[in-house]
Design a protein around this motif. Sequence first.
Motif, PDB file in Angstrom:
ATOM      1  N   ASP A   1     -34.316 -65.901  17.011  1.00 23.82           N
ATOM      2  CA  ASP A   1     -33.814 -66.535  15.787  1.00 23.82           C
ATOM      3  C   ASP A   1     -32.487 -65.915  15.383  1.00 23.82           C
ATOM      4  O   ASP A   1     -32.378 -65.214  14.386  1.00 23.82           O
ATOM      5  CB  ASP A   1     -34.846 -66.400  14.661  1.00 23.82           C
ATOM      6  CG  ASP A   1     -36.144 -67.095  14.985  1.00 23.82           C
ATOM      7  OD1 ASP A   1     -36.077 -68.215  15.528  1.00 23.82           O
ATOM      8  OD2 ASP A   1     -37.216 -66.520  14.713  1.00 23.82           O
ATOM      9  N   LEU A   2     -31.485 -66.155  16.205  1.00 19.99           N
ATOM     10  CA  LEU A   2     -30.179 -65.536  15.994  1.00 19.99           C
ATOM     11  C   LEU A   2     -29.404 -66.264  14.898  1.00 19.99           C
ATOM     12  O   LEU A   2     -29.487 -67.474  14.760  1.00 19.99           O
ATOM     13  CB  LEU A   2     -29.377 -65.561  17.291  1.00 19.99           C
ATOM     14  CG  LEU A   2     -29.974 -64.739  18.448  1.00 19.99           C
ATOM     15  CD1 LEU A   2     -29.241 -65.031  19.733  1.00 19.99           C
ATOM     16  CD2 LEU A   2     -29.918 -63.258  18.142  1.00 19.99           C
ATOM     17  N   VAL A   3     -28.626 -65.494  14.150  1.00 23.56           N
ATOM     18  CA  VAL A   3     -27.793 -66.036  13.087  1.00 23.56           C
ATOM     19  C   VAL A   3     -26.353 -65.601  13.326  1.00 23.56           C
ATOM     20  O   VAL A   3     -26.087 -64.421  13.560  1.00 23.56           O
ATOM     21  CB  VAL A   3     -28.260 -65.554  11.697  1.00 23.56           C
ATOM     22  CG1 VAL A   3     -27.314 -66.047  10.617  1.00 23.56           C
ATOM     23  CG2 VAL A   3     -29.678 -66.017  11.419  1.00 23.56           C
ATOM     24  N   LEU A   4     -25.429 -66.557  13.283  1.00 22.94           N
ATOM     25  CA  LEU A   4     -24.012 -66.226  13.381  1.00 22.94           C
ATOM     26  C   LEU A   4     -23.498 -65.946  11.974  1.00 22.94           C
ATOM     27  O   LEU A   4     -23.393 -66.851  11.162  1.00 22.94           O
ATOM     28  CB  LEU A   4     -23.226 -67.370  14.023  1.00 22.94           C
ATOM     29  CG  LEU A   4     -23.560 -67.696  15.480  1.00 22.94           C
ATOM     30  CD1 LEU A   4     -22.689 -68.836  15.971  1.00 22.94           C
ATOM     31  CD2 LEU A   4     -23.399 -66.477  16.372  1.00 22.94           C
ATOM     32  N   SER A   5     -23.172 -64.699  11.699  1.00 28.99           N
ATOM     33  CA  SER A   5     -22.798 -64.321  10.336  1.00 28.99           C
ATOM     34  C   SER A   5     -21.294 -64.310  10.105  1.00 28.99           C
ATOM     35  O   SER A   5     -20.851 -64.232   8.955  1.00 28.99           O
ATOM     36  CB  SER A   5     -23.377 -62.944  10.006  1.00 28.99           C
ATOM     37  OG  SER A   5     -22.928 -61.981  10.938  1.00 28.99           O
ATOM     38  N   LEU A   6     -20.483 -64.376  11.159  1.00 31.66           N
ATOM     39  CA  LEU A   6     -19.030 -64.290  11.008  1.00 31.66           C
ATOM     40  C   LEU A   6     -18.314 -65.612  11.251  1.00 31.66           C
ATOM     41  O   LEU A   6     -17.092 -65.669  11.110  1.00 31.66           O
ATOM     42  CB  LEU A   6     -18.461 -63.240  11.975  1.00 31.66           C
ATOM     43  CG  LEU A   6     -18.937 -61.800  11.807  1.00 31.66           C
ATOM     44  CD1 LEU A   6     -18.256 -60.903  12.838  1.00 31.66           C
ATOM     45  CD2 LEU A   6     -18.656 -61.287  10.400  1.00 31.66           C
ATOM     46  N   ALA A   7     -19.040 -66.654  11.596  1.00 28.42           N
ATOM     47  CA  ALA A   7     -18.396 -67.916  11.959  1.00 28.42           C
ATOM     48  C   ALA A   7     -17.573 -68.474  10.802  1.00 28.42           C
ATOM     49  O   ALA A   7     -18.050 -68.548   9.664  1.00 28.42           O
ATOM     50  CB  ALA A   7     -19.446 -68.939  12.371  1.00 28.42           C
ATOM     51  N   PRO A   8     -16.325 -68.865  11.059  1.00 29.56           N
ATOM     52  CA  PRO A   8     -15.507 -69.490  10.002  1.00 29.56           C
ATOM     53  C   PRO A   8     -16.127 -70.808   9.547  1.00 29.56           C
ATOM     54  O   PRO A   8     -16.926 -71.425  10.263  1.00 29.56           O
ATOM     55  CB  PRO A   8     -14.154 -69.730  10.695  1.00 29.56           C
ATOM     56  CG  PRO A   8     -14.154 -68.842  11.888  1.00 29.56           C
ATOM     57  CD  PRO A   8     -15.579 -68.740  12.324  1.00 29.56           C
ATOM     58  N   ARG A   9     -15.755 -71.246   8.348  1.00 29.78           N
ATOM     59  CA  ARG A   9     -16.233 -72.531   7.842  1.00 29.78           C
ATOM     60  C   ARG A   9     -15.382 -73.649   8.449  1.00 29.78           C
ATOM     61  O   ARG A   9     -14.300 -73.972   7.945  1.00 29.78           O
ATOM     62  CB  ARG A   9     -16.161 -72.552   6.312  1.00 29.78           C
ATOM     63  CG  ARG A   9     -17.127 -71.593   5.634  1.00 29.78           C
ATOM     64  CD  ARG A   9     -17.191 -71.857   4.135  1.00 29.78           C
ATOM     65  NE  ARG A   9     -15.932 -71.548   3.489  1.00 29.78           N
ATOM     66  CZ  ARG A   9     -15.659 -70.381   2.905  1.00 29.78           C
ATOM     67  NH1 ARG A   9     -16.566 -69.419   2.896  1.00 29.78           N
ATOM     68  NH2 ARG A   9     -14.494 -70.177   2.328  1.00 29.78           N
ATOM     69  N   HIS A  10     -15.876 -74.204   9.532  1.00 31.40           N
ATOM     70  CA  HIS A  10     -15.123 -75.243  10.240  1.00 31.40           C
ATOM     71  C   HIS A  10     -16.090 -75.993  11.152  1.00 31.40           C
ATOM     72  O   HIS A  10     -17.011 -75.395  11.718  1.00 31.40           O
ATOM     73  CB  HIS A  10     -13.998 -74.609  11.070  1.00 31.40           C
ATOM     74  CG  HIS A  10     -13.043 -75.599  11.648  1.00 31.40           C
ATOM     75  ND1 HIS A  10     -13.281 -76.246  12.832  1.00 31.40           N
ATOM     76  CD2 HIS A  10     -11.846 -76.068  11.197  1.00 31.40           C
ATOM     77  CE1 HIS A  10     -12.273 -77.065  13.094  1.00 31.40           C
ATOM     78  NE2 HIS A  10     -11.400 -76.983  12.122  1.00 31.40           N
ATOM     79  N   PRO A  11     -15.915 -77.315  11.319  1.00 26.41           N
ATOM     80  CA  PRO A  11     -16.815 -78.085  12.177  1.00 26.41           C
ATOM     81  C   PRO A  11     -16.901 -77.551  13.613  1.00 26.41           C
ATOM     82  O   PRO A  11     -17.969 -77.615  14.232  1.00 26.41           O
ATOM     83  CB  PRO A  11     -16.209 -79.490  12.145  1.00 26.41           C
ATOM     84  CG  PRO A  11     -15.506 -79.567  10.826  1.00 26.41           C
ATOM     85  CD  PRO A  11     -14.968 -78.188  10.595  1.00 26.41           C
TER      86      PRO A  11
END
Length: 266
Positions: free
Chosen positions: A53-63
């Motif tokens: 159950d991995l979570v990407l915590s640094l991803a920019p807000r972009h499609p």
Amino acid sequence: MRKPLAVLMALGAPLLLSPAQAFAAPASSFLDPAAYTELWAGKDLRESATGRDLVLSLAPRHPAAEALRAELSAERPDVVVEALFLWKKPRRSDPEAERLTAYNILRSIGSLTGIEYYSASRKAMRLFYERSTLVSGPDGKTPIADSALGSIPRSETLYARQKDLSFGDNVYRYEFSTGSDYLKSMSVNLTTMRYGIVPVAEPEALRVRLLALFADDAILFYAVSSAKATVVPGVRGKLESSFGNRAGAIYAWFSRKAGEAWKALP
């Protein structure tokens, strides 16, 4: 008689903007305030996660980042390492010229030869790629020189052979895709990667994704490395600790080449 600008806008007439005006929002609009403050100050951000159950915590807000998130969710890797960087543009230029310049840098695989990264285990800089070259196909036999394109393709697949001092001589598939304000690449190993004589990753078990997101004032450089831990017994910790430093080396290579290339932009 020419109609004033306000009237044209009210009538729904298209508004023509200069290239500098036509680009995206500032980098701050894609990031949380705390992350933006650190990145703008010259720091980079790194996170790692393990488990199903991995979570990407640094991803920019972009499609494009959301699409990347969906890809990883479908693949269900066991370990993911994120790294986020911000490259301040020396000056604004034509958006299409900026994207083409960055795209040609990302596909110049041969210029990765000789770059270094910080080895956490050795606590020193170490040669990353002893050799890196484009090749004609997945067999990795025929080297091809780097070249620059005159326009940005919607997508492109290239093959490369790279000798990594940690994981040996391997062939990779590089998949590129582009949008109006971003460039994406993903490298996938096509051969079994080894640490010495020990196999550490079966073919297509290791993936490195890069997202270059173009803001008005900067380029956000987001790297996500993922692996199936079940096929890298005994070295999962080593992969996890090195992914971030290797992403840093790729970003340093990109930013150095971008700084040089930006001088020639219109």
